[in-house]
Design an enzyme around this catalytic site. Sequence first.
Site, PDB file in Angstrom:
ATOM      1  N   ASP A 111       0.855  -1.232   0.066  1.00  0.00           N
ATOM      2  CA  ASP A 111      -0.078  -0.103   0.134  1.00  0.00           C
ATOM      3  C   ASP A 111       0.920   1.222   0.086  1.00  0.00           C
ATOM      4  O   ASP A 111       0.561   2.370  -0.381  1.00  0.00           O
ATOM      5  CB  ASP A 111      -0.843  -0.065   1.139  1.00  0.00           C
ATOM      6  CG  ASP A 111      -1.972   1.139   1.183  1.00  0.00           C
ATOM      7  OD1 ASP A 111      -2.708   1.335   0.079  1.00  0.00           O
ATOM      8  OD2 ASP A 111      -2.001   1.793   2.317  1.00  0.00           O
TER       9      ASP A 111
ATOM     10  N   MET B  23      -8.047   5.946   2.369  1.00  0.00           N
ATOM     11  CA  MET B  23      -8.270   7.355   1.720  1.00  0.00           C
ATOM     12  C   MET B  23      -7.064   7.522   0.791  1.00  0.00           C
ATOM     13  O   MET B  23      -6.746   8.396  -0.022  1.00  0.00           O
ATOM     14  CB  MET B  23      -8.487   8.524   2.461  1.00  0.00           C
ATOM     15  CG  MET B  23      -9.754   8.563   3.136  1.00  0.00           C
ATOM     16  SD  MET B  23     -11.074   8.320   2.003  1.00  0.00           S
ATOM     17  CE  MET B  23     -10.891   9.903   0.960  1.00  0.00           C
ATOM     18  N   ARG B  24      -5.835   6.719   0.827  1.00  0.00           N
ATOM     19  CA  ARG B  24      -4.699   6.984   0.365  1.00  0.00           C
ATOM     20  C   ARG B  24      -4.653   6.881  -1.125  1.00  0.00           C
ATOM     21  O   ARG B  24      -4.044   7.378  -2.012  1.00  0.00           O
ATOM     22  CB  ARG B  24      -3.446   5.843   0.835  1.00  0.00           C
ATOM     23  CG  ARG B  24      -2.095   6.172   0.200  1.00  0.00           C
ATOM     24  CD  ARG B  24      -1.023   5.224   0.964  1.00  0.00           C
ATOM     25  NE  ARG B  24      -0.585   5.761   2.180  1.00  0.00           N
ATOM     26  CZ  ARG B  24      -0.697   5.022   3.200  1.00  0.00           C
ATOM     27  NH1 ARG B  24      -1.368   3.903   3.198  1.00  0.00           N
ATOM     28  NH2 ARG B  24      -0.559   5.572   4.409  1.00  0.00           N
ATOM     29  N   ALA B  25      -5.578   5.759  -1.705  1.00  0.00           N
ATOM     30  CA  ALA B  25      -5.802   5.830  -3.184  1.00  0.00           C
ATOM     31  C   ALA B  25      -6.471   6.906  -3.690  1.00  0.00           C
ATOM     32  O   ALA B  25      -5.847   7.209  -4.851  1.00  0.00           O
ATOM     33  CB  ALA B  25      -6.850   4.577  -3.324  1.00  0.00           C
TER      34      ALA B  25
END
Length: 665
Positions: free
Chosen positions: A194, A275-277
């Site tokens: 990730d 929310m990193r995407a």
Amino acid sequence: MPVRFPFCAVAGADDMALALTLTAISPDVGGVLVRGEKGTAKSTMVRALAAVLPPIEVVAGDRFSSDPRDPHALSPDGPFGPAAETEQRPVRLVELPVGATDDRVLGSLHLQTALAEGRAEFEPGLLARAHRGILYVDEVNLLHDHLVDLLLDAAAMGRVTVERDGVSVEYAARFVLVGTMNPEEGELRPQLLDRFGLTVDVAAPRDPELRAEIVRRRLAFDADPEGFAARYADDERELTERIAAAQKLLPEVALTDAALTRIAEICAAFDVDGMRADIVTAKTAAAHAAWQGRTTIEREDIAVAARLALPHRRRRNPFDAPGIDQDQLDDLLGDDDPDTPDDPAPDDDGPGGGGTPDAGGDGQPDDGGEAPAPPPTPSGNDGEPNAPAPTSQVQAGDAQRARTFRVAGVGRGQAGRRSRAITDTGRRIGATAATDGGVIDLAATVRAAIPHQSSRGRTDGRLHLSPDDLRVAVKEGRESNLVLLCVDASGSMAARKRMTQVKTAVVSLLLDAYQRRDKVALVTFRGDCGELVLPPTGSVDVAKARLDDVPAGGRTPLAEGLLQAADVIRREKLRDPRRRPLLVVVTDGRATHGTDAVARSRQVAAHLADAGVHALVVDCETGRFSLGLARDLAASLQADYVPLGEVTADGLTAAISAHLPERAA
């Protein structure tokens, strides 16, 4: 300095080149993970990247590459005033070996200065050297867990704190993380996966003309590296200038509410975690707009960003295939730009494309409209000696959570997360003479030298050391193991049902092995031979595909299966002598192939026992009357015996879990 293959000369890897370029324009994207088969120029292109990046300005003489424009530069060599001298230097590409030690990565006490001058001086590690540059990890999926933890901390905080050996240091560590890996050699920990902003899947091109051109360029480079590089010097310089222009333009790119809403809709529709995407997709879209010389984000920018940033974040578990549905992405993007609805398609199928792997390489079974599998062979019916053996095709069910099992005793295998072992990482339990190298234990070294100071004529107040004084720390951690399942795939005892359950158990064990860095292998025996259907591996994708293809039916060549298992253990011990194996034999003990089949089986079992192979026999015999053949086999193997009427995934993993801790070291 050796000449590197030019970045612009790498053919057939457009998506990989684009991903590396975008993360160079905007380091906040978070780096690139390149997945692909061997021989696809992954390492070649990454190592060539640094040569095309614009130089950076640093404080002269600072070992930590501080930015002179940063008033809060975090450097142990600081502080630096506004009048500090500066210099320009190329961007560094720092390679992190998968077997590096903590001291080499973080930095440590400068041993020579401490012993010779009695002064504590910090020696920077690889993370300090990579600050404002590129940190490259080849075979990143093989990186030891302790190094993964260090990278995760540095990537999350943007700085490194070292508190050890009397040294207290904090320095900045903001770098572009680039990793390459071959999925067949094992998967990547989800936490580290990730952290990579973008991922690209690469494969060798299938176009003969393009393959010939790749070979032509490689041969020309090998024959004359300087001359070949000179041919691409203008292209490299133009690429450097374009990257520099995009970096300068990037702050002016407007991320409008409309663009952010569209990105959020796409991420929600693809059901990504966290929310990193969304953040990475937005930053990548902005970088792509700057790369195209625009200050506004268009449909094309979001499409490219989603294609590179989302595939690896959609995986719920290691068995989920990477990639996103291009048609679904086009529907979500709408028809704002109707001229390019299908433009990405050629890249997906072409060389270096970023789509899903081709049908021949993704390991998925081909339905192809084939006829359904024949019914399973009735229990106990091995057929006539000269008659063709009926077979049936079965597949594994969904993976279940396997209970943790460990080999008792203390080994010395590769660092992992399962059995106790003396490893390079873990808690310190003592010290020993530095005969085979290792990390120097300073305190133990000093204690070993103190009794000899008088005989060495110490008069100047300094500690007099001898090579015999050197001590290294002994640490106890966890090791990874090889779990080798030897499974009866013959037609006896409702093999179809049994094989489905055993395959499910193997997949469950493999999923657990992936999390604990183990290797798993599978040998089956049926007909007239034993077969290695799953070589020792940590790759769950390859394992699942191989397991689904294992047929069942025919006679029972037990001796041949055990011989095949013995050969696998022998070869693996030559490859990795420290990895301890556990042989799990799943059988009812029958042996119906060849003359004196039962006696030969017992002889092979006794040979395995004499070789010191730890084993567990799972008895799958069913019926009202028991012949006790599996119990006799366990006695010959000197193995634990588990009577198990019906092999279930839960039953098999629980049996291994229950019996392994009781084994003597």
